[in-house]
Write an enzyme that holds these catalytic residues in place. Structure first.
Site, mmCIF file in Angstrom:
data_model
loop_
_atom_site.group_PDB
_atom_site.id
_atom_site.type_symbol
_atom_site.label_atom_id
_atom_site.label_comp_id
_atom_site.label_asym_id
_atom_site.label_seq_id
_atom_site.Cartn_x
_atom_site.Cartn_y
_atom_site.Cartn_z
ATOM 1 N N GLY A 1 0.815 -1.201 0.000
ATOM 2 C CA GLY A 1 0.000 0.000 0.000
ATOM 3 C C GLY A 1 0.851 1.253 0.000
ATOM 4 O O GLY A 1 1.092 1.851 1.051
ATOM 5 N N TYR A 2 1.303 1.643 -1.166
ATOM 6 C CA TYR A 2 2.145 2.833 -1.292
ATOM 7 C C TYR A 2 1.417 3.935 -2.068
ATOM 8 O O TYR A 2 1.061 4.971 -1.528
ATOM 9 C CB TYR A 2 3.468 2.476 -1.990
ATOM 10 C CG TYR A 2 4.542 1.954 -1.079
ATOM 11 C CD1 TYR A 2 4.237 1.425 0.171
ATOM 12 C CD2 TYR A 2 5.876 1.969 -1.459
ATOM 13 C CE1 TYR A 2 5.229 0.946 1.006
ATOM 14 C CE2 TYR A 2 6.877 1.495 -0.629
ATOM 15 C CZ TYR A 2 6.550 0.977 0.597
ATOM 16 O OH TYR A 2 7.540 0.515 1.422
ATOM 17 N N SER A 3 1.201 3.711 -3.364
ATOM 18 C CA SER A 3 0.652 4.764 -4.217
ATOM 19 C C SER A 3 -0.751 5.175 -3.783
ATOM 20 O O SER A 3 -1.542 4.360 -3.317
ATOM 21 C CB SER A 3 0.612 4.306 -5.666
ATOM 22 O OG SER A 3 1.912 4.138 -6.179
ATOM 23 N N SER B 1 -1.274 -3.952 -6.479
ATOM 24 C CA SER B 1 -1.195 -5.247 -7.155
ATOM 25 C C SER B 1 -1.651 -6.378 -6.240
ATOM 26 O O SER B 1 -1.224 -6.481 -5.084
ATOM 27 C CB SER B 1 0.247 -5.518 -7.603
ATOM 28 O OG SER B 1 0.679 -4.547 -8.518
ATOM 29 N N GLU C 1 13.095 -3.809 -4.137
ATOM 30 C CA GLU C 1 12.078 -3.933 -5.172
ATOM 31 C C GLU C 1 12.672 -3.675 -6.547
ATOM 32 O O GLU C 1 12.419 -4.413 -7.499
ATOM 33 C CB GLU C 1 10.934 -2.962 -4.899
ATOM 34 C CG GLU C 1 9.868 -2.959 -5.978
ATOM 35 C CD GLU C 1 8.778 -1.927 -5.723
ATOM 36 O OE1 GLU C 1 7.903 -1.794 -6.597
ATOM 37 O OE2 GLU C 1 8.802 -1.261 -4.677
#
Length: 398
Positions: free
Chosen positions: A127-129, A161, A244
């Site tokens: 959960g980044y963007s 994703s 990553e």
């Protein structure tokens, strides 16, 4: 840089190659070869086969159940996995959050999460963007307010994703407003079954369901789910992002695609494009092969610090750019080969009969077209190319 392989390493390569041929679930490889989309059940089955062998987490330290392999053997393993046509592991748990947990987490957090990740009993999402905070990740606005021994989390993440598969999600959240936007960010792990968490599917232009929007509405998260100190999430995120970006290379998989392109180009409906009539195509293919050789050497240089226990450095940004641009170049060649046969496109590729109605077009055309559309996003997600160039420029003092 010495990249020669020892006799022991070559013997290890043969062991890995034989295992993928005889012991890895062949039905999964067959599905991918048929252009099908793998289900969560497929992904779990493949990962659990590697876990039973002790090969699922080659980069983890032995103390946490990893294989403890050298950088060379890790490279060999990844290469042979892709040469076999097997899927790469789901990276969110194994490659991204696990190194953060075993580096910065408490012993209780390690005991709670690492075993399930290693056994592929739990899937994770990243959960980044957020809307208006994608490549400029430090501008994120999802809030986490303290309420006793919990955080109350509200906001949303996007382009997430495999969130529809995930049991847990690790998030960067804002816990305070600081003049420097990288400050005041905290790293939280959130159970996806917590009340207030909702997953909204995003169907992408390739027709697949890879991405999601995840909404958090007053979600109560125990403080024990925070990794490290409050406000230091950006530090942990940088550690994760370097791992990553080095995972993007996938040189062996791209070389398999190049080999496939050569094979199918010889049987193109309009003639052999590797022959005299295909000069432009041959040139593009050669450029891709040269790029992949350069990418391989760059990846080995970036991974070298791992041999001494250090994290990859900002050089990983070079890999992110080169690998994603190479992926796009490869899939553009599939589209070029398909020509007018690239037009028919079907979204659902989960079933073995997904080719029904496509018998009159080349077998590679539909999955090749889907791959072309999917790779359009590669120069955006995980840090847009423009952002990676800024990182490289700062490193060079420009």
């Amino acid at each position: 840089m010495n990249i020669s392989m020892s006799a022991e390493d070559e013997a290890f390569r043969q062991e890995v190659r034989a295992w993928f041929r005889s012991e890895y679930p062949q039905a999964i490889i067959a599905k991918l070869a048929n252009g099908q989309t793998l289900t969560k059940t497929d992904l779990v089955a493949g990962e659990q086969a590697m876990s039973a062998k002790g090969w699922l987490a080659p980069g983890w330290p032995k103390d946490y159940g990893g294989a403890g392999w050298s950088v060379t053997r890790r490279f060999i393993f990844d290469e042979e996995l892709e040469n076999a046509g097997a899927p790469n592991v789901s990276p969110m748990g194994l490659l991204y959050v696990a190194p953060v947990i075993y580096t910065f987490g408490t012993q209780a957090q390690k005991d709670r999460w690492l075993g399930d990740i290693l056994a592929s009993r739990t899937f994770w999402a990243q959960g980044y963007s957020e809307p208006e905070a994608g490549s400029d990740l430090a501008s994120l606005r999802m809030r986490a307010e303290r309420d006793g021994d919990h955080y109350v989390v509200s906001g949303e993440k996007i382009w997430t994703s495999d969130a529809h598969y995930a049991d847990w999600i690790f998030c960067l959240v804002r816990t305070s407003d600081e003049p420097k936007k990288q400050a005041g960010i905290t790293f939280l792990c959130i159970d996806m079954t917590t009340p207030g968490v909702a997953v909204k599917p995003i169907i992408t232009i390739d027709g697949g369901h890879h991405l999601n929007r995840v909404v958090f509405d007053q979600v109560r998260v125990p403080m024990e789910n925070r990794i490290g100190e409050e406000g230091l999430g950006w530090t942990y995120a940088r550690h994760l992002l370097n791992h990553e970006r080095t995972s993007y290379a996938h040189v062996a998989a791209k070389r398999r695609q190049v080999a496939s392109l050569k094979e199918i180009s010889r049987a193109a409906p309009w003639g052999d494009l590797l022959g005299e009539a295909g000069g432009a195509f041959r040139r593009k293919l050669a450029e891709v092969e040269i790029t992949l050789t350069s990418l391989e050497f760059t990846t080995l240089r970036a991974l070298a610090p791992l041999a001494s226990g250090e994290a990859p450095g900002d050089e990983s940004s070079i890999i992110k750019i080169a690998a994603t641009e190479a992926a796009q170049a490869v899939t553009e060649l599939y589209l070029e080969l398909a020509g007018p046969y690239a037009q028919p496109f079907f979204a659902d590729r989960y079933g073995p009969d997904w080719r029904a109605g496509l018998e009159t077009i080349p077998a590679f055309a539909a999955p090749g077209t889907a791959s072309y559309f999917f790779t359009r996003a590669q120069t955006i997600y995980g840090g847009a190319t423009e952002v990676q160039k800024n990182i490289i420029a700062r490193q060079l003092g420009i």
